[in-house]
Design an enzyme around this catalytic site. Structure first.
Site, short mmCIF file in Angstrom:
data_model
loop_
_atom_site.label_atom_id
_atom_site.label_comp_id
_atom_site.label_asym_id
_atom_site.label_seq_id
_atom_site.Cartn_x
_atom_site.Cartn_y
_atom_site.Cartn_z
N ILE A 76 0.51 -1.39 0.08
CA ILE A 76 0.13 -0.17 -0.01
C ILE A 76 0.69 1.71 0.14
O ILE A 76 0.85 2.40 -0.61
CB ILE A 76 -1.06 0.06 1.11
N ASP A 81 11.34 3.92 4.11
CA ASP A 81 10.76 2.77 5.15
C ASP A 81 12.21 2.56 5.79
O ASP A 81 13.37 2.97 5.85
CB ASP A 81 11.35 1.78 3.62
N ASP A 104 13.20 3.38 11.39
CA ASP A 104 12.57 2.47 11.89
C ASP A 104 11.32 3.72 12.16
O ASP A 104 12.01 4.17 13.41
CB ASP A 104 13.29 1.61 12.63
N VAL A 105 10.57 3.56 11.96
CA VAL A 105 9.32 4.39 12.39
C VAL A 105 9.12 4.46 14.02
O VAL A 105 8.41 4.66 15.06
CB VAL A 105 8.39 4.58 11.69
N SER A 118 -6.77 0.03 9.91
CA SER A 118 -7.56 -1.49 9.55
C SER A 118 -8.74 -1.47 9.59
O SER A 118 -9.27 -1.05 10.99
CB SER A 118 -6.09 -2.59 9.96
N TYR A 135 -1.88 -6.46 17.79
CA TYR A 135 -2.31 -5.60 16.37
C TYR A 135 -3.55 -4.64 16.45
O TYR A 135 -3.97 -3.62 15.87
CB TYR A 135 -1.88 -6.65 15.35
N LYS A 184 -3.71 -1.08 15.98
CA LYS A 184 -4.86 -0.14 14.84
C LYS A 184 -6.17 1.01 15.61
O LYS A 184 -6.72 1.44 15.26
CB LYS A 184 -5.94 -1.40 13.77
P1 NAP Z 1 3.48 -4.46 3.69
O1 NAP Z 1 3.89 -4.76 2.68
O2 NAP Z 1 4.27 -5.76 4.09
O3 NAP Z 1 3.89 -2.93 3.49
C1 NAP Z 1 4.57 -2.58 4.68
C2 NAP Z 1 6.00 -1.45 4.64
O4 NAP Z 1 6.04 -0.79 5.98
C3 NAP Z 1 6.94 -2.72 4.09
O5 NAP Z 1 7.89 -1.66 2.91
C4 NAP Z 1 7.80 -2.93 5.53
O6 NAP Z 1 9.41 -2.53 5.13
C5 NAP Z 1 7.55 -1.08 5.91
N1 NAP Z 1 7.48 -1.32 7.51
C6 NAP Z 1 7.38 -2.31 8.34
N2 NAP Z 1 7.99 -2.28 9.13
C7 NAP Z 1 8.29 -0.64 9.36
C8 NAP Z 1 9.35 0.11 11.05
N3 NAP Z 1 9.50 -0.09 11.78
N4 NAP Z 1 9.85 1.65 10.07
C9 NAP Z 1 9.34 1.87 8.37
N5 NAP Z 1 8.96 1.20 7.80
C10 NAP Z 1 8.49 -0.37 8.10
O7 NAP Z 1 2.18 -3.90 4.18
P2 NAP Z 1 1.42 -3.39 3.50
O8 NAP Z 1 -0.18 -4.88 3.14
O9 NAP Z 1 1.20 -3.30 2.04
O10 NAP Z 1 0.05 -2.50 5.11
C11 NAP Z 1 0.49 -1.19 4.78
C12 NAP Z 1 -0.52 -0.59 5.64
O11 NAP Z 1 -1.42 -1.27 6.07
C13 NAP Z 1 0.06 -1.65 7.53
O12 NAP Z 1 0.00 -0.69 8.31
C14 NAP Z 1 -0.93 -2.10 7.54
O13 NAP Z 1 -1.25 -2.64 8.74
C15 NAP Z 1 -2.26 -2.38 6.94
N6 NAP Z 1 -3.05 -3.40 6.37
C16 NAP Z 1 -2.74 -4.16 5.14
C17 NAP Z 1 -3.76 -5.25 5.60
C18 NAP Z 1 -4.25 -5.77 4.01
O14 NAP Z 1 -4.18 -6.58 4.05
N7 NAP Z 1 -2.25 -5.99 3.33
C19 NAP Z 1 -5.47 -4.78 5.64
C20 NAP Z 1 -5.36 -3.80 7.02
C21 NAP Z 1 -4.23 -2.80 7.38
P3 NAP Z 1 10.00 -4.69 5.24
O15 NAP Z 1 9.43 -5.33 4.09
O16 NAP Z 1 11.13 -3.81 5.29
O17 NAP Z 1 9.21 -4.41 6.58
#
Ligand code: NAP
Length: 266
Positions: free
Chosen positions: A28, A47, A74-75, A154, A167, A171
């Site tokens: 996302i 990131d 790292d956030v 989420s 989680y 959220k």
């Molecule tokens: P994703 O593809 O895993 O992307 C998350 C990104 O955040 C990755 O690039 C990750 O880096 C980075 N990240 C993780 N921990 C971090 C930190 N401490 N500091 C800086 N960057 C960090 O996940 P996504 O599905 O796109 O999720 C994005 C957001 O949407 C999240 O907040 C998630 O909770 C929310 N969300 C997702 C879903 C879903 O179904 N996908 C549903 C509801 C909400 P690394 O890959 O190096 O760890």
């Protein structure tokens, strides 16, 4: 010609504005960074490490390096966030948008099974991360005299999910943080809103389906609640975030917008 190149000819509502997107290396966050770029923004993509931002950077930098800044932090770590935002302040006079996307998923079991480390890390990344970023970004937002913040919560911020108390708590906290900031910053012209994605086809969703029997059961339960019959795509969420950053959302602050294929309605 790629969609990105075609759209680069006609930047839309964010032309001349700068937007910081966290978690921009994947899913996302990457879709949001690309969408903001397509809409004309200078994108500051943050990131965990610059290497992981490589693909996002290649896609944008090749087209217009001047509108792309990569930041590493790292956030969860307030010192790293402060340092990254200080770097950003050396490149930009003001910031218009902040999109807090960085997050981690993962099933940790019920509260008795969730370790203190898992609880702490989930809260630190999924909730405190947005607090740290907003805290350091406020001066740059104020410098522009207006701004937008979009927090990514989420469906599990709205409703409970199996095996993920940390989680869900983080959220739900993101929704509270959004509303509190909306109250505090409305009179500065800084609007703060929140999106609650449902299942979205990303690396995080794929990983959640692989982490044990409980997560597989939860994935099946979740799938039956999707009124639109399929997980969303990262750009479905990015489009709603772009709307919240754009001119048509000028009367919205403190809003919580589900982008979940009807999951939370069922
Ligand atoms: P994703 O593809 O895993 O992307 C998350 C990104 O955040 C990755 O690039 C990750 O880096 C980075 N990240 C993780 N921990 C971090 C930190 N401490 N500091 C800086 N960057 C960090 O996940 P996504 O599905 O796109 O999720 C994005 C957001 O949407 C999240 O907040 C998630 O909770 C929310 N969300 C997702 C879903 C879903 O179904 N996908 C549903 C509801 C909400 P690394 O890959 O190096 O760890």
């Amino acid at each position: 010609m790629s969609t990105l190149v075609q759209q680069s000819c006609a930047p839309r509502g964010l032309r001349g504005l700068a937007v910081l997107v966290t978690g921009a290396a994947s899913g996302i966050g990457r879709a949001t960074a690309e969408r903001c770029w397509q809409d004309g923004a200078t994108v500051a993509a943050l990131d965990l490490d610059l290497r992981s931002l490589g693909e996002t950077m290649q896609r944008l930098e090749a087209l217009d390096a001047g509108r792309y800044i990569a930041l590493e932090a790292d956030v969860a770590d307030p010192i790293q966030v402060r340092s990254a935002l200080a770097d950003l302040a050396r490149s930009l006079d003001a910031l218009y948008g902040v999109v807090n996307v960085a997050g981690i998923g993962g099933y940790t079991g019920d509260v008795a099974e969730t370790t203190l480390e898992q609880w702490g890390r989930s809260l630190a990344v999924n909730l405190s991360g947005a607090f740290h970023v907003c805290r350091e970004a406020l001066a740059l937002l104020r410098a522009g005299g207006r701004g937008r913040i979009v927090n990514v919560s989420s469906q599990y911020g709205l409703l409970g999910g199996a095996g993920s108390p940390a989680y869900c708590a983080a959220k739900a906290g993101m929704i509270g943080l959004t509303k509190a900031m909306a109250v505090d910053h409305a009179d500065e012209g800084i609007l703060v809103n929140c999106v609650c994605p449902g299942p979205i086809d990303t690396a995080m969703l794929a990983a959640s389906g692989r982490s044990g029997e409980r997560s597989k059961r939860e994935s099946r339960r979740t799938a039956t609640r999707l009124l639109l019959g399929r997980p969303g795509r990262p750009d479905d969420v990015a489009g709603v975030i772009a709307f919240l950053l754009g001119p048509d959302a000028r009367n919205m602050t403190g809003a919580v917008v589900a982008v979940d294929g009807g999951w939370s309605a069922s």
